[in-house]
Design a protein around this motif. Structure first.
Motif, PDB file in Angstrom:
ATOM      1  N   UNK A 130       0.807  -1.217   0.000  1.00 13.29           N
ATOM      2  CA  UNK A 130       0.000   0.000   0.000  1.00 13.29           C
ATOM      3  C   UNK A 130       0.844   1.272   0.000  1.00 13.29           C
ATOM      4  N   UNK A 131       1.972   1.246   0.703  1.00 15.57           N
ATOM      5  CA  UNK A 131       2.795   2.441   0.818  1.00 15.57           C
ATOM      6  C   UNK A 131       3.509   2.791  -0.488  1.00 15.57           C
ATOM      7  N   UNK A 132       3.987   1.806  -1.197  1.00 12.90           N
ATOM      8  CA  UNK A 132       4.774   2.089  -2.412  1.00 12.90           C
ATOM      9  C   UNK A 132       4.119   1.526  -3.675  1.00 12.90           C
ATOM     10  N   UNK A 133       2.843   1.121  -3.543  1.00 12.09           N
ATOM     11  CA  UNK A 133       2.105   0.587  -4.684  1.00 12.09           C
ATOM     12  C   UNK A 133       2.853  -0.574  -5.336  1.00 12.09           C
ATOM     13  N   UNK A 134       3.295  -1.488  -4.502  1.00  6.07           N
ATOM     14  CA  UNK A 134       4.042  -2.653  -4.979  1.00  6.07           C
ATOM     15  C   UNK A 134       3.180  -3.897  -4.796  1.00  6.07           C
ATOM     16  N   UNK A 135       2.502  -4.280  -5.886  1.00  2.00           N
ATOM     17  CA  UNK A 135       1.624  -5.452  -5.826  1.00  2.00           C
ATOM     18  C   UNK A 135       2.191  -6.611  -6.647  1.00  2.00           C
ATOM     19  N   UNK A 136       3.522  -6.646  -6.770  1.00  2.00           N
ATOM     20  CA  UNK A 136       4.166  -7.750  -7.468  1.00  2.00           C
ATOM     21  C   UNK A 136       3.846  -9.066  -6.794  1.00  2.00           C
ATOM     22  N   UNK A 137       3.726 -10.108  -7.577  1.00  2.00           N
ATOM     23  CA  UNK A 137       3.299 -11.398  -7.035  1.00  2.00           C
ATOM     24  C   UNK A 137       4.431 -12.403  -6.863  1.00  2.00           C
ATOM     25  N   UNK A 138       5.628 -12.091  -7.398  1.00  2.00           N
ATOM     26  CA  UNK A 138       6.793 -12.936  -7.167  1.00  2.00           C
ATOM     27  C   UNK A 138       7.990 -12.022  -6.904  1.00  2.00           C
ATOM     28  N   UNK A 139       9.058 -12.530  -6.260  1.00  3.75           N
ATOM     29  CA  UNK A 139      10.178 -11.680  -5.855  1.00  3.75           C
ATOM     30  C   UNK A 139      10.753 -10.792  -6.953  1.00  3.75           C
ATOM     31  N   UNK A 140      10.874 -11.312  -8.171  1.00  4.70           N
ATOM     32  CA  UNK A 140      11.497 -10.530  -9.246  1.00  4.70           C
ATOM     33  C   UNK A 140      10.663  -9.329  -9.674  1.00  4.70           C
ATOM     34  N   UNK A 141       9.386  -9.290  -9.274  1.00  2.00           N
ATOM     35  CA  UNK A 141       8.519  -8.182  -9.667  1.00  2.00           C
ATOM     36  C   UNK A 141       8.346  -7.145  -8.557  1.00  2.00           C
ATOM     37  N   UNK A 142       8.971  -7.375  -7.408  1.00  2.00           N
ATOM     38  CA  UNK A 142       8.856  -6.414  -6.320  1.00  2.00           C
ATOM     39  C   UNK A 142       9.788  -5.225  -6.531  1.00  2.00           C
ATOM     40  N   UNK A 143       9.368  -4.060  -6.060  1.00  2.00           N
ATOM     41  CA  UNK A 143      10.213  -2.872  -6.090  1.00  2.00           C
ATOM     42  C   UNK A 143      11.264  -2.987  -4.992  1.00  2.00           C
ATOM     43  N   UNK A 144      12.464  -2.532  -5.305  1.00  2.00           N
ATOM     44  CA  UNK A 144      13.574  -2.649  -4.361  1.00  2.00           C
ATOM     45  C   UNK A 144      13.586  -1.465  -3.391  1.00  2.00           C
ATOM     46  N   UNK A 145      12.518  -1.364  -2.620  1.00  2.00           N
ATOM     47  CA  UNK A 145      12.376  -0.285  -1.641  1.00  2.00           C
ATOM     48  C   UNK A 145      11.968  -0.906  -0.312  1.00  2.00           C
ATOM     49  N   UNK A 146      12.718  -0.572   0.740  1.00  2.00           N
ATOM     50  CA  UNK A 146      12.440  -1.157   2.043  1.00  2.00           C
ATOM     51  C   UNK A 146      11.475  -0.284   2.840  1.00  2.00           C
ATOM     52  N   UNK A 147      10.478  -0.899   3.419  1.00  2.00           N
ATOM     53  CA  UNK A 147       9.521  -0.204   4.284  1.00  2.00           C
ATOM     54  C   UNK A 147       9.580  -0.868   5.664  1.00  2.00           C
ATOM     55  N   UNK A 148      10.081  -0.160   6.678  1.00  2.00           N
ATOM     56  CA  UNK A 148      10.188  -0.750   8.021  1.00  2.00           C
ATOM     57  C   UNK A 148       8.823  -1.200   8.545  1.00  2.00           C
ATOM     58  N   UNK A 149       8.811  -2.363   9.169  1.00  3.84           N
ATOM     59  CA  UNK A 149       7.570  -2.893   9.735  1.00  3.84           C
ATOM     60  C   UNK A 149       7.931  -3.929  10.788  1.00  3.84           C
ATOM     61  N   UNK A 150       7.228  -3.919  11.889  1.00  2.40           N
ATOM     62  CA  UNK A 150       7.474  -4.892  12.950  1.00  2.40           C
ATOM     63  C   UNK A 150       6.162  -5.554  13.353  1.00  2.40           C
ATOM     64  N   UNK A 151       6.281  -6.682  14.027  1.00  2.00           N
ATOM     65  CA  UNK A 151       5.094  -7.424  14.457  1.00  2.00           C
ATOM     66  C   UNK A 151       4.260  -6.628  15.454  1.00  2.00           C
ATOM     67  N   UNK A 152       4.888  -5.653  16.122  1.00  2.00           N
ATOM     68  CA  UNK A 152       4.162  -4.827  17.086  1.00  2.00           C
ATOM     69  C   UNK A 152       3.108  -3.952  16.422  1.00  2.00           C
ATOM     70  N   UNK A 153       3.243  -3.743  15.121  1.00  2.00           N
ATOM     71  CA  UNK A 153       2.298  -2.886  14.401  1.00  2.00           C
ATOM     72  C   UNK A 153       0.995  -3.614  14.046  1.00  2.00           C
ATOM     73  N   UNK A 154       1.036  -4.928  14.080  1.00  2.00           N
ATOM     74  CA  UNK A 154      -0.131  -5.707  13.654  1.00  2.00           C
ATOM     75  C   UNK A 154      -1.269  -5.537  14.665  1.00  2.00           C
ATOM     76  N   UNK A 155      -2.426  -5.153  14.170  1.00  2.00           N
ATOM     77  CA  UNK A 155      -3.563  -4.920  15.053  1.00  2.00           C
ATOM     78  C   UNK A 155      -4.200  -6.233  15.502  1.00  2.00           C
ATOM     79  N   UNK A 156      -4.865  -6.163  16.641  1.00  2.00           N
ATOM     80  CA  UNK A 156      -5.584  -7.326  17.148  1.00  2.00           C
ATOM     81  C   UNK A 156      -6.682  -7.742  16.174  1.00  2.00           C
ATOM     82  N   UNK A 157      -7.316  -6.746  15.551  1.00  5.72           N
ATOM     83  CA  UNK A 157      -8.374  -7.032  14.583  1.00  5.72           C
ATOM     84  C   UNK A 157      -7.841  -7.832  13.404  1.00  5.72           C
ATOM     85  N   UNK A 158      -6.634  -7.472  12.939  1.00  4.65           N
ATOM     86  CA  UNK A 158      -6.036  -8.181  11.809  1.00  4.65           C
ATOM     87  C   UNK A 158      -5.786  -9.640  12.182  1.00  4.65           C
ATOM     88  N   UNK A 159      -5.227  -9.861  13.371  1.00  5.25           N
ATOM     89  CA  UNK A 159      -4.978 -11.230  13.835  1.00  5.25           C
ATOM     90  C   UNK A 159      -6.276 -12.019  13.941  1.00  5.25           C
TER      91      UNK A 159
END
Length: 237
Positions: free
Chosen positions: A142-171
């Motif tokens: 969502x942040x970088x509009x990267x909807x590639x479906x296999x590794x070679x199609x992903x954009x080479x941009x890192x977006x920091x994310x940790x498990x602490x960000x995952x909401x209870x609702x998502x789980x």
């Protein structure tokens, strides 16, 4: 049930959630010469319903959500007949199987899911990814509009994310969805393959695909033909 002598199903349904390698698995399953790639057939969108199922069935999105079994069953003959006419399905295929993805976001009713899972002419694959990894993958997409479906199609941009960000609702949504699928299939007496995400995104992809073919009563093809970038993933090990 002797799966090795089962007639191939009309549908192989990959029950999963977004960002779980369902596109990769659906693509390699559809590499079988007698399997058509149906993608997300429940969406009335040419990019998702790539076989044009909605053109064969006069049902609204709400009606499809309430009775997905009628939708798939009605569309099946038209899709397979067209595939035979245009050569997508070789004359050597005595059967026609369609592989599709099933997500919770498709909003199928409880009764609708029940009818699908009780049809033993449909074979189910359950593909689950760790909820935290899935959440971070969605955040990145969502942040970088990267909807590639296999590794070679992903954009080479890192977006920091940790498990602490995952909401209870998502789980909770993740747990509820897979509980609904697994318990529904067991209650229906359905055999299904339970495949973890890490097995698809690893060197086990080839053996998993062959297992799915055998599980679905499909003959093992002499060769698997894929696009170049998918071949690198498929044969890279």
């Amino acid at each position: 049930m002797d799966l090795e002598h089962e007639t191939p199903p009309s549908y192989i349904i990959i029950a999963s959630r977004q960002r779980s390698s369902s596109s990769t698995l659906n693509t390699v399953v559809s590499s079988h010469p007698c399997v058509l790639h149906g993608n997300e057939m429940f969406f009335n969108n040419p990019q998702q319903d790539i076989l044009g199922a909605h053109s064969y069935v006069e049902m609204s999105s709400e009606e499809i959500g309430q009775d997905p079994h009628r939708f798939l069953s009605t569309a099946y003959n038209g899709i397979c007949e067209e595939a035979r006419k245009d050569g997508t399905l070789p004359d050597t295929c005595e059967f026609c199987t369609i592989s599709i993805k099933l997500f919770d976001k498709h909003n199928l009713s409880k009764n609708g899911l029940h009818d699908l899972m009780n049809d033993h002419n449909m074979r189910f694959i359950v593909l689950e990814r760790d909820a935290s990894e899935q959440f971070c993958s969605l955040k990145r997409a969502n942040h970088i509009n990267d909807w590639g479906t296999i590794p070679s199609r992903h954009k080479n941009i890192d977006i920091p994310c940790s498990s602490n960000e995952v909401t209870q609702e998502f789980h909770e949504k993740n747990e509820e969805w897979f509980y609904t699928i697994r318990s529904g299939l067991r209650n229906a007496g359905q055999f299904f393959l339970d495949i973890p995400f890490k097995s698809v995104a690893s060197c086990d992809l080839l053996s998993i695909t062959m297992s799915i073919f055998g599980f679905s009563g499909l003959f093992i093809p002499e060769e698997v033909v894929l696009q170049e970038d998918m071949e690198k993933l498929f044969w890279g090990c």
